[in-house]
Design a protein around this motif. Structure first.
Motif, PDB file in Angstrom:
ATOM      1  N   SER A   1       0.804  -1.188  -0.009  1.00 21.19           N
ATOM      2  CA  SER A   1      -0.121  -0.018  -0.061  1.00 21.19           C
ATOM      3  C   SER A   1       0.696   1.247  -0.009  1.00 21.19           C
ATOM      4  O   SER A   1       0.432   2.131  -0.815  1.00 21.19           O
ATOM      5  N   VAL A   2       1.845   1.207   0.838  1.00 18.45           N
ATOM      6  CA  VAL A   2       2.773   2.496   0.869  1.00 18.45           C
ATOM      7  C   VAL A   2       3.513   2.858  -0.278  1.00 18.45           C
ATOM      8  O   VAL A   2       3.595   3.765  -1.084  1.00 18.45           O
ATOM      9  N   VAL A   3       4.094   1.729  -1.034  1.00 20.43           N
ATOM     10  CA  VAL A   3       4.868   1.966  -2.102  1.00 20.43           C
ATOM     11  C   VAL A   3       4.155   2.378  -3.415  1.00 20.43           C
ATOM     12  O   VAL A   3       4.482   2.941  -4.133  1.00 20.43           O
ATOM     13  N   GLU A   4       2.810   1.727  -3.434  1.00 17.52           N
ATOM     14  CA  GLU A   4       1.766   2.045  -4.489  1.00 17.52           C
ATOM     15  C   GLU A   4       1.604   3.356  -4.279  1.00 17.52           C
ATOM     16  O   GLU A   4       1.170   3.953  -5.691  1.00 17.52           O
ATOM     17  N   ALA A   5       1.415   3.929  -3.349  1.00 12.82           N
ATOM     18  CA  ALA A   5       0.975   5.506  -3.286  1.00 12.82           C
ATOM     19  C   ALA A   5       2.079   6.556  -3.142  1.00 12.82           C
ATOM     20  O   ALA A   5       1.929   7.645  -3.136  1.00 12.82           O
ATOM     21  N   ASP A   6       3.122   6.004  -3.349  1.00 19.71           N
ATOM     22  CA  ASP A   6       4.488   6.864  -3.119  1.00 19.71           C
ATOM     23  C   ASP A   6       5.265   7.057  -4.558  1.00 19.71           C
ATOM     24  O   ASP A   6       5.628   5.816  -4.918  1.00 19.71           O
ATOM     25  N   ASP A   7       5.309   8.110  -5.180  1.00 23.54           N
ATOM     26  CA  ASP A   7       5.930   8.239  -6.268  1.00 23.54           C
ATOM     27  C   ASP A   7       7.090   8.927  -6.207  1.00 23.54           C
ATOM     28  O   ASP A   7       7.715   9.519  -7.064  1.00 23.54           O
ATOM     29  N   THR A   8       7.497   9.355  -4.907  1.00 25.13           N
ATOM     30  CA  THR A   8       8.802  10.574  -4.782  1.00 25.13           C
ATOM     31  C   THR A   8       9.985   9.679  -4.028  1.00 25.13           C
ATOM     32  O   THR A   8      10.877  10.098  -4.593  1.00 25.13           O
ATOM     33  N   ASN A   9       9.635   8.812  -3.296  1.00 26.67           N
ATOM     34  CA  ASN A   9      11.002   8.481  -2.396  1.00 26.67           C
ATOM     35  C   ASN A   9      11.536   7.012  -3.140  1.00 26.67           C
ATOM     36  O   ASN A   9      10.846   6.352  -3.971  1.00 26.67           O
ATOM     37  N   ARG A  10      12.663   6.644  -2.905  1.00 31.13           N
ATOM     38  CA  ARG A  10      13.457   5.553  -3.184  1.00 31.13           C
ATOM     39  C   ARG A  10      13.066   4.365  -2.051  1.00 31.13           C
ATOM     40  O   ARG A  10      13.287   4.947  -0.892  1.00 31.13           O
ATOM     41  N   PHE A  11      12.937   3.212  -2.334  1.00 28.49           N
ATOM     42  CA  PHE A  11      12.960   2.160  -1.391  1.00 28.49           C
ATOM     43  C   PHE A  11      13.690   1.180  -1.347  1.00 28.49           C
ATOM     44  O   PHE A  11      14.157   0.578  -2.717  1.00 28.49           O
ATOM     45  N   GLY A  12      14.590   0.690  -0.222  1.00 26.32           N
ATOM     46  CA  GLY A  12      15.170  -0.551  -0.220  1.00 26.32           C
ATOM     47  C   GLY A  12      14.521  -1.312   0.723  1.00 26.32           C
ATOM     48  O   GLY A  12      13.926  -1.042   1.654  1.00 26.32           O
ATOM     49  N   VAL A  13      15.043  -2.840   0.438  1.00 25.25           N
ATOM     50  CA  VAL A  13      14.258  -3.889   1.434  1.00 25.25           C
ATOM     51  C   VAL A  13      15.333  -4.693   1.677  1.00 25.25           C
ATOM     52  O   VAL A  13      16.235  -5.069   1.188  1.00 25.25           O
ATOM     53  N   LEU A  14      15.073  -4.971   3.297  1.00 26.50           N
ATOM     54  CA  LEU A  14      16.266  -6.186   3.846  1.00 26.50           C
ATOM     55  C   LEU A  14      14.988  -6.859   4.759  1.00 26.50           C
ATOM     56  O   LEU A  14      14.046  -6.448   5.334  1.00 26.50           O
ATOM     57  N   ALA A  15      15.526  -7.689   4.678  1.00 25.19           N
ATOM     58  CA  ALA A  15      14.941  -9.248   5.784  1.00 25.19           C
ATOM     59  C   ALA A  15      15.834  -9.556   7.020  1.00 25.19           C
ATOM     60  O   ALA A  15      17.095  -9.560   6.683  1.00 25.19           O
ATOM     61  N   PHE A  16      15.290  -9.718   8.216  1.00 29.19           N
ATOM     62  CA  PHE A  16      16.240 -10.179   9.293  1.00 29.19           C
ATOM     63  C   PHE A  16      15.461 -11.056  10.221  1.00 29.19           C
ATOM     64  O   PHE A  16      14.511 -11.236  10.402  1.00 29.19           O
ATOM     65  N   THR A  17      16.597 -11.893  10.618  1.00 32.16           N
ATOM     66  CA  THR A  17      16.249 -12.795  11.906  1.00 32.16           C
ATOM     67  C   THR A  17      17.447 -12.520  12.793  1.00 32.16           C
ATOM     68  O   THR A  17      17.552 -11.082  13.486  1.00 32.16           O
ATOM     69  N   THR A  18      18.489 -13.400  13.207  1.00 31.43           N
ATOM     70  CA  THR A  18      19.508 -13.131  13.705  1.00 31.43           C
ATOM     71  C   THR A  18      20.621 -12.401  12.893  1.00 31.43           C
ATOM     72  O   THR A  18      21.654 -11.748  13.171  1.00 31.43           O
ATOM     73  N   ASN A  19      20.394 -12.769  11.567  1.00 28.22           N
ATOM     74  CA  ASN A  19      21.104 -12.104  10.510  1.00 28.22           C
ATOM     75  C   ASN A  19      20.320 -11.255   9.541  1.00 28.22           C
ATOM     76  O   ASN A  19      19.406 -11.926   8.789  1.00 28.22           O
ATOM     77  N   PRO A  20      20.758 -10.109   9.146  1.00 30.13           N
ATOM     78  CA  PRO A  20      19.968  -9.442   7.879  1.00 30.13           C
ATOM     79  C   PRO A  20      20.597  -9.513   6.500  1.00 30.13           C
ATOM     80  O   PRO A  20      21.724 -10.247   6.417  1.00 30.13           O
ATOM     81  N   VAL A  21      19.689  -9.649   5.582  1.00 27.30           N
ATOM     82  CA  VAL A  21      20.128  -9.884   4.081  1.00 27.30           C
ATOM     83  C   VAL A  21      19.455  -8.902   3.232  1.00 27.30           C
ATOM     84  O   VAL A  21      17.931  -8.545   3.665  1.00 27.30           O
ATOM     85  N   ILE A  22      20.081  -8.244   2.199  1.00 28.97           N
ATOM     86  CA  ILE A  22      19.532  -7.221   1.478  1.00 28.97           C
ATOM     87  C   ILE A  22      18.503  -8.098   0.335  1.00 28.97           C
ATOM     88  O   ILE A  22      18.978  -9.169  -0.358  1.00 28.97           O
ATOM     89  N   LEU A  23      17.440  -7.563   0.326  1.00 29.50           N
ATOM     90  CA  LEU A  23      16.352  -8.123  -0.926  1.00 29.50           C
ATOM     91  C   LEU A  23      16.265  -7.342  -2.098  1.00 29.50           C
ATOM     92  O   LEU A  23      16.115  -7.667  -3.001  1.00 29.50           O
ATOM     93  N   SER A  24      16.390  -6.096  -1.708  1.00 27.70           N
ATOM     94  CA  SER A  24      16.473  -5.078  -2.886  1.00 27.70           C
ATOM     95  C   SER A  24      17.255  -3.701  -2.447  1.00 27.70           C
ATOM     96  O   SER A  24      16.997  -3.184  -1.226  1.00 27.70           O
TER      97      SER A  24
END
Length: 301
Positions: free
Chosen positions: A97-120
């Motif tokens: 919902s947030v990404v679809e409504a926002d045409d201004t900012n850049r977005f990065g994505v990471l997931a984490f548990t005990t270790n983080p990993v870059i998804l985008s």
């Protein structure tokens, strides 16, 4: 010259096949002046629906915005259903919902548990991000537990912005205190928002066999909100949002944005010419449905 809706041009083929069919079947197709006008009107109407356009010179524009990094907790506790339909599914819906409504900012994505990993990495590609969100699953978990500090350190490395915005989507993790993580995040210039995806009453988890997960003593495991993580938001000027409130998160991102990311992008403009075949279609329709031509011929005689 090109067409913005070229699928309409298939109607020209079907119209031509219809005329051939009528002629072969002896359907009384008379090639009078009036019928030619009406058929021409149909052809030009189809061309107008196909939206003919002419491409203009590309225009360079400057876009400003902020770097926003989503850090998504994919630990096992995110399977709990105290936030419907589950904590992780609510996070995915919120992000979309947030990404679809926002045409201004850049977005990065990471997931984490005990270790983080870059998804985008940081991007403005909405389709890529939406596809990524749909594929998030706790089956990606390779380790147990939740470690917030590593996720914040990786988020800082993703952006060269002075004050990147970080959004933690989590149930709060396992730690009893986050004072060190809060201090490091503030020193790194991060603005950290916490989207709390857990309730105070908590929720149960299911084991692989579908039964309720139990601890070593045989008791049912209940995972609840860990409000200790609020300290990170308080220390960095962020906010804590209870539940998957897309409006509140979008408002927070907008208020915190520094517009310190500048990009020059080229956009292609098109000049519309649909009105030309549309005008011809109306003209030929008028001529075909009236006796203007016959009157003009009669006057000349």
């Amino acid at each position: 010259m090109t067409f913005m809706a070229p699928l309409w041009l298939w109607l020209l083929l079907f119209f031509g096949l219809y005329l051939v069919y009528r002629r072969q079947r002896g359907g009384g197709l008379v090639w009078s002046v009036r019928s030619i006008f009406l058929m021409s009107s149909i052809v030009f109407a189809i061309l107008a629906l196909a939206r003919p356009v002419a491409m203009q010179e590309p225009v360079s524009i400057e876009q400003r915005g902020s770097d926003v990094i989503f850090a998504i907790d994919i630990s096992r506790s995110m399977q709990a259903t105290d936030i419907a339909p589950s904590r992780l599914e609510a996070a995915k819906q919120l992000l979309s919902s947030v990404v679809e409504a926002d045409d201004t900012n850049r977005f990065g994505v990471l997931a984490f548990t005990t270790n983080p990993v870059i998804l985008s990495p940081l991007t403005r590609d909405d389709e890529l991000l939406l596809h990524l969100f749909s594929g998030l699953d706790t089956s990606m978990v390779m380790t147990r537990g939740t470690e917030i500090g590593g996720a914040l350190e990786l988020a800082r490395k993703l952006s060269r912005s002075e004050h990147p915005i970080v959004v933690l989507l989590t149930d709060g993790g396992d730690s009893l205190g986050y004072s060190q993580e809060a201090a490091k995040a503030r020193a790194a210039g991060l603005i950290v928002n916490v989207v709390m995806l857990a309730t105070s009453s908590g929720g149960t988890l299911k084991a692989e066999d579908g039964k309720l997960l139990r601890n070593e003593e045989g008791g049912i495991v209940v995972t609840a909100r860990n409000s200790a993580i609020d300290a990170i938001a308080d220390a960095t000027g962020g906010v804590v949002i209870d539940g998957a409130d897309a409006g509140a998160l979008a408002a927070a991102i907008k208020a915190q944005g520094m517009a310190d990311i500048r990009e020059r992008r080229k956009i292609i403009l098109f000049r519309e010419y649909f009105y030309v075949p549309l005008a011809l279609a109306l003209l030929f329709a008028m001529l075909g449905m009236t006796d203007v031509i016959s009157r003009i011929g009669g006057r000349r005689a």
